[in-house]
Design an enzyme around this catalytic site. Structure first.
Site: not given
Ligand code: GLA
Length: 734
Positions: A200, A368, A477-481, A525, A547
């Site tokens: 990361w 977010d 923006k489609w995230d996956m954290n 993302c 990030d």
């Molecule tokens: C992830 C994304 C960031 C942001 C945060 C929001 O870390 O990579 O760019 O969108 O989530 O929680």
């Protein structure tokens, strides 16, 4: 016709101007790999490449013959436990417990163009003349299994796209435990293995190791392609550098668990494989059922790593990425994440949007925190309706006002996830991936929805569709954290399907939304670049690269990413200083000079900028608007590696060789250094070019180089300091 079958020698030759790929139907009726590399003349017979020596101590195929051993014959699609002994391409557990397979050649087809891969992302042709596809049908008589190996040769590119399909024709079911998309035997192993590795905020650093005997692999078991190992590897010769020498790159068009390996045996032959990771994969196929593998891409280059990268870039831009921005410059955006984090309201956002418009920004992205009761990362994922406390007039009103300012409006989603503290979790705890009676781990306080369950995907699709329609989104923006752990689906009858069906669910949701809202620009993302892979690019034409928004760190990340991915796909933002990840201070100029080589945008609180900074940003945006077509679609050359020195340089050149832009970065200040020149590439040697008011011939700039010395050369009292950069615009003199 670039794909020829020589009946007399039973040999397929796939060739274009640049490469040849030769396969032979062997006396044992399976397929042998004879050659892959730079194009050679076509002829009837390449049988001498079988190289059959006496092999007394090996397992040999024909009675009384000590020459014909699968251990030594290069295999096109090796099966397990029949004398080959390296990693097999396919493994099937049969009802009697056997895993022995005998796939024999049956017939072939040649198709103009390229067929779609069912439910999977893949390269495509818009014109059937762009490529030709060979499909070789193999059959296992005893098990009544059909295996089709597919090879697409692109007309003008040194690229072969491979995939395969297996179909069970028997009334007995089989258990498919391994199905590699690609297996390629090479006659020697005198290569080093180049990978894009990291973590990361430190994604896609270039690492290299010599190939050695044994199995070496990169893989992901995280449920996404991962920050750690990008689904790519290259084999390069010892003397290969950025601009010359042989290199062979393999990229896997898939976003879930995968493995890519090189197996070097004691005779120094090398087998490359790429496919779904067998560790989390097992599919029972009933009579009539098929399984389609994802696609793997092989690129061959004699022009070093830049040559390989340019082929990948061209392939991805013309034959993988889709959508409204495929051939369009990407909108310059502002994203509020690092500017506000969760702490915003409508007024704040509108003030930011107003200022953004004034500076020339084109797209406002709300990240977010806009939904449910989301004020930090402990709640509300899954509750995709507006947070009325922050946005009392709703999203549609905010979006309308942003649109009225003349900006496009974009929104963040993390559709695959759920918070325990959410309405969705309360209503559907069974939709979470969780092994019964076992502990469940969280990642960033969140859990993973069972996207292998169509009902879950449909539910999320409905919620997203409502928001998209209501707020007239232009961008998502489609995230996956988080990575997936303790995976178990309450829906699946066969848990071995889960990881693959999960990613198919993600692809399906993307596809439905693209079909319904074709104008939307998607940016994928996964905590930055945790799912930066070609599979995603088929749906989302750009990816948030990392990030880590620090410009110095970005040199390595963007340099490494460019090994496979075009600049038009790399999300690059100018963020605030001190940088939020590293606390480093760099100038606005240094930050934008790095970010120009990507999709370009800003991620800071622009309301805190002073007048001078605002003026600088206005000029940066004007510059980007003037040159983004070139920056995002020109031919890209890496010139100087941040992994090897204190300097980084790269450049883009347009197709007509009339304009080029060089980015040069010197990280730390040094004292009394030598003069510096950087040889450029891709210009016309005979044309006269200007840089500011100086004139140079193309050959001068390429043979002698561009002078990039600054005050740190020869003097020790320079006040330039660390983190210096320069952008050189090179124009043909009219
Ligand atoms: C992830 C994304 C960031 C942001 C945060 C929001 O870390 O990579 O760019 O969108 O989530 O929680």
């Amino acid at each position: 016709m670039p794909i020829v079958f020589h009946q007399s020698s039973q040999t397929f030759h796939l060739f274009n101007q640049e490469i040849s790929y030769i396969i032979k139907i062997l006396p044992s009726h399976d397929l042998g790999q004879l050659y892959f590399g730079q194009r050679v003349h076509d002829k009837d017979n390449f049988d001498y490449l079988l190289e059959l020596a006496h092999r007394p101590m090996s397992v040999c195929y024909f009675d009384g013959d000590l020459t014909y051993s699968r251990e030594h014959i290069k295999q096109e699609y090796p099966v397990a436990f029949t004398g080959d002994f390296k990693q097999p391409a396919i493994d099937i557990l049969q009802q009697n417990g056997s895993r022995i397979l005998e796939f024999e050649y049956h017939h072939y087809e040649i198709i103009q163009g390229k067929e779609k891969l069912k439910d999977l992302p893949a390269t495509y042709t818009s014109n059937t003349h762009d490529a030709t596809t060979l499909k070789i049908h193999l059959h296992d008589q005893l098990l009544q299994l059909d295996l089709v190996l597919s090879y697409t040769l692109f007309e003008k590119l040194p690229v072969i796209a491979r995939s395969c399909t297996i179909t069970n024709r028997n009334h007995n079911s089989i258990q498919l435990n391994r199905l590699m998309s690609l297996s390629l035997d090479l006659p020697d192993s005198q290569y080093s293995l180049l990978e894009l590795t990291g973590a990361w905020a430190r994604e896609r650093h270039i690492t290299e190791r010599p190939l050695c005997q044994g199995l070496q692999a990169i893989a992901s078991l995280r449920g996404h392609s991962s920050h750690h190992f990008n689904p790519f590897l290259a084999l390069k010769r010892e003397n290969t550098d950025e601009n010359q020498g042989e290199v062979l790159g393999v990229s896997f068009v898939y976003s879930g668990n995968y493995i890519m390996s090189v197996d070097v045996d004691t005779y120094h032959t090398a087998r490359i494989q790429a496919g779904i990771h067998p560790e989390t994969f097992s599919y029972t196929l009933q009579c009539g059922e098929s399984f389609q593998s994802p696609e793997a891409l092989i690129v061959y280059s004699q022009q070093g790593l830049n040559g390989m990268s340019q082929s990948f870039h061209h392939l991805f831009c013309q034959h993988l990425i889709r959508g409204p921005y495929q051939h369009q410059p990407r909108p310059i955006l502002i994203n509020n994440w690092e500017g506000t984090y969760f702490d915003f309201n409508e007024e704040k956002l509108l003030n930011m949007a107003e200022k953004a418009r004034e500076l020339g920004i084109e797209l406002f992205v709300l990240d977010d925190g806009w939904f449910g009761k989301r004020n930090d990362d402990t709640s509300s994922l899954g509750d995709w309706y507006v947070n009325k406390e922050k946005l009392p007039h709703g999203l549609s009103s905010l979006s309308q006002k942003v649109h009225q300012l003349g900006l496009k409006f974009g929104l963040w989603f993390e559709s695959e996830m759920i918070s325990k503290n959410s309405r969705l979790y309360h209503d559907h705890p069974e939709w979470v991936l969780k092994t019964p009676h076992r502990h469940i781990s969280h990642g960033r306080n969140q859990y993973v929805l069972d996207f292998s369950n169509p009902e879950v995907v449909q539910y999320i699709e409905n919620m997203m569709s409502d928001i998209i329609a209501e707020s007239q989104l232009d961008y998502i923006k489609w995230d996956m954290n988080r990575s997936i752990s303790e995976a178990y689906s309450h829906y699946q009858k066969e848990q071995g399907r889960l990881y693959h069906e999960y990613i198919l669910g993600v692809y399906r949701l993307y596809e439905h939304l693209i079909q319904k809202y074709p104008h939307i620009l998607f940016e994928s993302c996964a905590s930055g670049g945790g799912r930066f892979d070609p599979g995603m690019l088929y749906y989302a034409s750009q990816t948030w690269t990392s990030d880590d928004s620090d410009a110095v760190e970005r040199l390595k990340i963007q340099y490494g990413t460019s090994v496979v991915y075009p600049l038009a796909t790399m999300g690059t933002h100018v963020s605030a200083v001190p940088n939020h990840q590293l606390k480093r201070n760099t100038s606005l100029q240094f930050r934008s000079d790095v970010a120009y080589f990507g999709t370009f945008g800003y991620e800071l609180d622009i309301l805190k900028l002073n007048k001078k900074e605002q003026q600088i940003i206005k000029e940066q945006i004007q510059f980007m608007k003037q040159y983004r077509q070139l920056l995002q679609s020109g031919k890209f050359y890496r010139l100087k590696s941040p992994f090897q020195s204190n300097e980084t340089a790269w450049m883009v050149v347009d197709d007509q060789q009339t304009t080029a832009i060089v980015g040069y970065y010197r990280v730390l200040q040094e004292v009394n250094m030598g003069y510096r020149r950087i040889p450029l590439y891709g210009l016309d040697p005979d044309r006269l070019y200007t840089i500011l008011d100086q004139e140079y011939y193309g050959d001068e700039l390429m043979q002698i180089g561009l002078i990039v010395s600054d005050e740190s050369c020869g003097e020790n009292h320079s006040d330039l300091g660390d983190f210096q950069s320069a952008i050189y615009v090179i124009k043909e003199k009219k």
